[in-house]
Design a protein around this motif. Structure first.
Motif, PDB file in Angstrom:
ATOM      1  N   PRO A  90      26.334  19.150  48.924  1.00  0.00           N
ATOM      2  CA  PRO A  90      26.814  18.545  48.190  1.00  0.00           C
ATOM      3  C   PRO A  90      26.937  17.425  46.904  1.00  0.00           C
ATOM      4  CG  PRO A  90      24.440  18.837  48.891  1.00  0.00           C
ATOM      5  CD  PRO A  90      25.522  19.571  49.750  1.00  0.00           C
ATOM      6  N   SER A  91      27.040  19.138  46.699  1.00  0.00           N
ATOM      7  CA  SER A  91      27.767  19.002  44.452  1.00  0.00           C
ATOM      8  C   SER A  91      28.702  18.841  44.182  1.00  0.00           C
ATOM      9  CB  SER A  91      26.361  19.889  43.978  1.00  0.00           C
ATOM     10  OG  SER A  91      26.574  21.350  45.036  1.00  0.00           O
ATOM     11  N   VAL A  92      29.978  18.971  45.098  1.00  0.00           N
ATOM     12  CA  VAL A  92      31.105  19.239  45.297  1.00  0.00           C
ATOM     13  C   VAL A  92      31.216  18.045  44.701  1.00  0.00           C
ATOM     14  CG1 VAL A  92      31.847  17.650  46.797  1.00  0.00           C
ATOM     15  CG2 VAL A  92      33.444  19.466  46.058  1.00  0.00           C
ATOM     16  N   GLY A  93      31.376  17.054  43.729  1.00  0.00           N
ATOM     17  CA  GLY A  93      31.230  16.320  43.248  1.00  0.00           C
ATOM     18  C   GLY A  93      31.393  16.645  41.416  1.00  0.00           C
ATOM     19  N   TYR A  94      30.276  17.230  41.531  1.00  0.00           N
ATOM     20  CA  TYR A  94      29.908  17.843  40.053  1.00  0.00           C
ATOM     21  C   TYR A  94      31.156  18.825  40.151  1.00  0.00           C
ATOM     22  CZ  TYR A  94      25.604  15.809  40.031  1.00  0.00           C
ATOM     23  OH  TYR A  94      24.213  14.509  39.870  1.00  0.00           O
ATOM     24  N   LEU A  95      31.188  19.668  40.789  1.00  0.00           N
ATOM     25  CA  LEU A  95      32.297  21.078  40.261  1.00  0.00           C
ATOM     26  C   LEU A  95      33.819  20.215  40.305  1.00  0.00           C
ATOM     27  CD1 LEU A  95      31.209  23.319  43.046  1.00  0.00           C
ATOM     28  CD2 LEU A  95      30.532  23.513  41.570  1.00  0.00           C
ATOM     29  N   ILE A  96      34.087  18.936  41.021  1.00  0.00           N
ATOM     30  CA  ILE A  96      34.856  19.052  40.735  1.00  0.00           C
ATOM     31  C   ILE A  96      35.411  17.949  39.354  1.00  0.00           C
ATOM     32  CG2 ILE A  96      36.391  17.049  41.499  1.00  0.00           C
ATOM     33  CD1 ILE A  96      36.083  17.090  44.070  1.00  0.00           C
ATOM     34  N   ALA A  97      33.632  17.442  39.061  1.00  0.00           N
ATOM     35  CA  ALA A  97      34.094  17.033  37.745  1.00  0.00           C
ATOM     36  C   ALA A  97      33.888  17.764  36.487  1.00  0.00           C
ATOM     37  CB  ALA A  97      32.768  15.856  37.794  1.00  0.00           C
ATOM     38  N   VAL A 126      28.883  14.793  25.525  1.00  0.00           N
ATOM     39  CA  VAL A 126      28.323  14.132  26.035  1.00  0.00           C
ATOM     40  C   VAL A 126      29.172  13.089  27.041  1.00  0.00           C
ATOM     41  CG1 VAL A 126      26.148  12.290  26.210  1.00  0.00           C
ATOM     42  CG2 VAL A 126      26.086  14.131  24.427  1.00  0.00           C
ATOM     43  N   ILE A 127      30.275  12.645  26.371  1.00  0.00           N
ATOM     44  CA  ILE A 127      30.622  12.201  26.920  1.00  0.00           C
ATOM     45  C   ILE A 127      31.301  12.276  28.387  1.00  0.00           C
ATOM     46  CG2 ILE A 127      33.162  10.902  27.092  1.00  0.00           C
ATOM     47  CD1 ILE A 127      31.821   9.924  24.278  1.00  0.00           C
ATOM     48  N   GLY A 128      31.974  14.085  28.047  1.00  0.00           N
ATOM     49  CA  GLY A 128      32.725  14.599  28.781  1.00  0.00           C
ATOM     50  C   GLY A 128      31.329  15.158  29.776  1.00  0.00           C
ATOM     51  N   GLY A 129      30.552  16.187  29.083  1.00  0.00           N
ATOM     52  CA  GLY A 129      29.817  16.873  30.243  1.00  0.00           C
ATOM     53  C   GLY A 129      28.453  16.324  30.510  1.00  0.00           C
ATOM     54  N   MET A 130      28.590  15.432  30.305  1.00  0.00           N
ATOM     55  CA  MET A 130      27.119  14.223  30.743  1.00  0.00           C
ATOM     56  C   MET A 130      28.364  13.274  32.095  1.00  0.00           C
ATOM     57  SD  MET A 130      24.077  14.691  28.791  1.00  0.00           S
ATOM     58  CE  MET A 130      23.089  14.125  29.217  1.00  0.00           C
ATOM     59  N   VAL A 131      28.203  12.425  30.995  1.00  0.00           N
ATOM     60  CA  VAL A 131      28.917  10.658  31.672  1.00  0.00           C
ATOM     61  C   VAL A 131      29.878  11.154  32.823  1.00  0.00           C
ATOM     62  CG1 VAL A 131      29.854   8.671  31.090  1.00  0.00           C
ATOM     63  CG2 VAL A 131      28.528   9.781  29.356  1.00  0.00           C
ATOM     64  N   VAL A 132      31.192  11.544  32.648  1.00  0.00           N
ATOM     65  CA  VAL A 132      32.149  12.161  32.942  1.00  0.00           C
ATOM     66  C   VAL A 132      31.459  12.763  34.666  1.00  0.00           C
ATOM     67  CG1 VAL A 132      34.476  13.435  33.782  1.00  0.00           C
ATOM     68  CG2 VAL A 132      33.804  12.455  31.322  1.00  0.00           C
ATOM     69  N   VAL A 133      30.907  14.307  34.469  1.00  0.00           N
ATOM     70  CA  VAL A 133      30.427  15.014  34.989  1.00  0.00           C
ATOM     71  C   VAL A 133      29.872  13.631  36.332  1.00  0.00           C
ATOM     72  CG1 VAL A 133      28.618  16.980  35.890  1.00  0.00           C
ATOM     73  CG2 VAL A 133      30.424  17.031  33.947  1.00  0.00           C
ATOM     74  N   TYR A 134      28.246  13.125  35.922  1.00  0.00           N
ATOM     75  CA  TYR A 134      27.731  12.538  36.744  1.00  0.00           C
ATOM     76  C   TYR A 134      28.593  10.845  36.999  1.00  0.00           C
ATOM     77  CZ  TYR A 134      24.077  14.437  33.907  1.00  0.00           C
ATOM     78  OH  TYR A 134      22.837  15.339  33.797  1.00  0.00           O
ATOM     79  N   ALA A 135      29.487  10.381  36.693  1.00  0.00           N
ATOM     80  CA  ALA A 135      30.380   9.726  36.994  1.00  0.00           C
ATOM     81  C   ALA A 135      31.400   9.855  38.666  1.00  0.00           C
ATOM     82  CB  ALA A 135      31.428   9.380  35.856  1.00  0.00           C
ATOM     83  N   LEU A 136      30.968  11.334  38.388  1.00  0.00           N
ATOM     84  CA  LEU A 136      31.787  11.341  39.712  1.00  0.00           C
ATOM     85  C   LEU A 136      31.137  12.478  40.552  1.00  0.00           C
ATOM     86  CD1 LEU A 136      35.309  13.478  38.520  1.00  0.00           C
ATOM     87  CD2 LEU A 136      35.025  11.195  39.910  1.00  0.00           C
TER      88      LEU A 136
END
Lengths: 229, 199
Positions: A90-97, A126-136
């Motif tokens: 399930p966490s593949v999105g986080y890894l790709i992000a 925050v933008i790179g490490g959180m917003v982008v990561v959560y967005a994927l």
């Protein structure tokens, strides 16, 4: 026009070293904070640091190399996970992000290169490490588990405080590293054409006196007492 | 130190080509995700169970692969049963577990070097857009070599931190660690340049 510049051997060495750093930050027992009581995973911290210190191109490459080593079977993710199974979970999105997040953090930092104001550094993290990561990552969880987006988003709330703390720590550490090892802050590879040269700041002079490493350590010790600056 | 999740063996699955296994995994996992039905999951479960048996993986290995998923599976199952029906819960959870298990099986029966070779072959077409597969291979090898170096650096910096009496400061650990990492990288880069990597 070819957009990609050739990777120098220094680039390769930096990317390899940072990929290894991200790997080591997740190894069990490698790092315990707060007096060996709370084991926390610092791998997302490594993602932010890679972008902020190496810039978008090399930062994203370092994270990508790390993920390749995970995929081919090294148990490098926190908790000793590794192999292709991770990418079916399930966490593949986080890894790709992660590589994207490192690239965004790096691009934002480079936009104001060679300066690194702390608030800008935190924002970039925050933008790179959180917003982008959560967005994927959140849609990834939703798709892989068949739950609606809102439920998946609610499951990510537990990461918020830790990730915010990491964004702050990564920015403070990046500022310290740039002071203690000025060469990395004077890199010519920028988004901007002609960067303003770093004006002589008192800390620069001190860094030259005591050698890069000692300056960084003195500095970290001083601020380590208070935790933040 | 750093060991792969590879488990040595001589089963047919171990001896199969890495590319074949990866292709089968991709096709199987996609089919399962596409179908999302009870019969498909049943077939998938049979195939994966047969593969695990052929590869000679013990039951404990299966449990170790699924253990990190247990809470997610429980939550998802509960959620699906409450909002949809039990059939969907079964299909979603089984699809997830089977995909993870099958992928883990590929990495457990394939040597890391074989997977890296497959990657290098897959990267060949990217030559046209400026990716040099040989450089990627060099980069991966350099990273593998750098991991023990970084472990050593962490131990050193951790000792220094303790000697200075600031065990709790994350900053006192990370700043010197990163500076040493950068210095190591610069030395490594010079060594590579001296050996003609830039030429």
């Amino acid at each position: 026009m070819r957009t990609s510049r050739r990777w120098s051997s220094r680039d390769l060495a930096l990317v390899a070293s940072f990929a290894a750093l991200i790997a080591v930050l997740g190894l069990p027992g490698a790092l315990y904070v707060f007096g060996n009581t709370v084991p926390i995973t610092l791998q997302t911290l490594g993602v932010m640091l890679a972008g902020a210190i190496l810039g978008w191109r090399r930062g994203a490459a370092a994270v990508l190399v790390f993920l390749v080593l995970v995929a081919v079977g090294l148990p490098l993710l926190s908790g000793g996970r590794g192999g292709l199974g991770v990418f079916a979970g399930p966490s593949v999105g986080y890894l790709i992000a992660w590589p994207l997040g490192a690239a965004v953090t790096g691009a934002l930092v480079q936009a104001r290169w060679p300066r690194y104001p702390l608030w800008w550094g935190v924002l970039a993290n925050v933008i790179g490490g959180m917003v982008v990561v959560y967005a994927l990552g959140i849609p990834g969880v939703a798709v892989m588990t068949g739950t609606p987006l809102a439920a998946a988003a609610a499951s990510a709330v537990i990461y918020l405080p830790g990730d915010l703390a990491k964004a702050l720590i990564a920015a403070i550490v990046t500022a310290g590293v740039r002071r203690g090892y000025p060469r990395i802050a004077e890199e010519p590879r920028l988004l901007r054409r002609d960067p303003k040269p770093l004006q002589g700041r008192p800390l620069q002079g001190r860094a030259l006196e005591g050698g890069p490493d000692t300056a960084g350590q003195q500095d970290s010790q001083r601020a380590g007492d208070t935790g933040t600056r | 130190m750093l060991t792969s999740v590879y488990r040595p063996g001589t089963s047919p699955l171990h001896r199969a080509r890495a590319g074949t296994k990866l292709l089968a995994l991709a096709v199987g996992a996609s089919a399962l995700a596409w179908q999302r039905s009870v019969p498909a999951v049943a077939v998938g479960a049979l195939v994966v169970a047969a593969a695990v048996a052929v590869a000679g993986m013990p039951a404990r290995w299966v449990w170790e692969q699924l253990r990190p998923l247990r809470w997610v599976l429980l939550l998802v199952a509960g959620f699906q049963v409450l909002t949809q029906d039990w059939r969907l819960a079964l299909v979603v959870c089984a699809t997830l577990a089977l995909a993870v298990l099958a992928a883990a099986l590929v990495t457990a029966t394939t040597r890391m070097q074989e997977l890296l070779d497959v990657l290098q072959r897959l990267l060949q077409p990217l030559r046209r857009v400026g990716v040099d597969p040989d450089r990627v291979a060099l980069l991966l090898a350099l990273t593998l070599r750098a991991v023990p170096v970084l472990q050593g650096l962490i131990a050193e910096v951790g000792d220094a931190r303790r000697a200075r009496g600031c065990e709790r400061s994350l900053r006192a650990l990370l700043v010197p660690l990163l500076i040493r990492t950068l210095r190591h990288a610069d030395n490594l880069g010079e060594a590579l340049a001296a050996r003609g990597v830039d030429d």
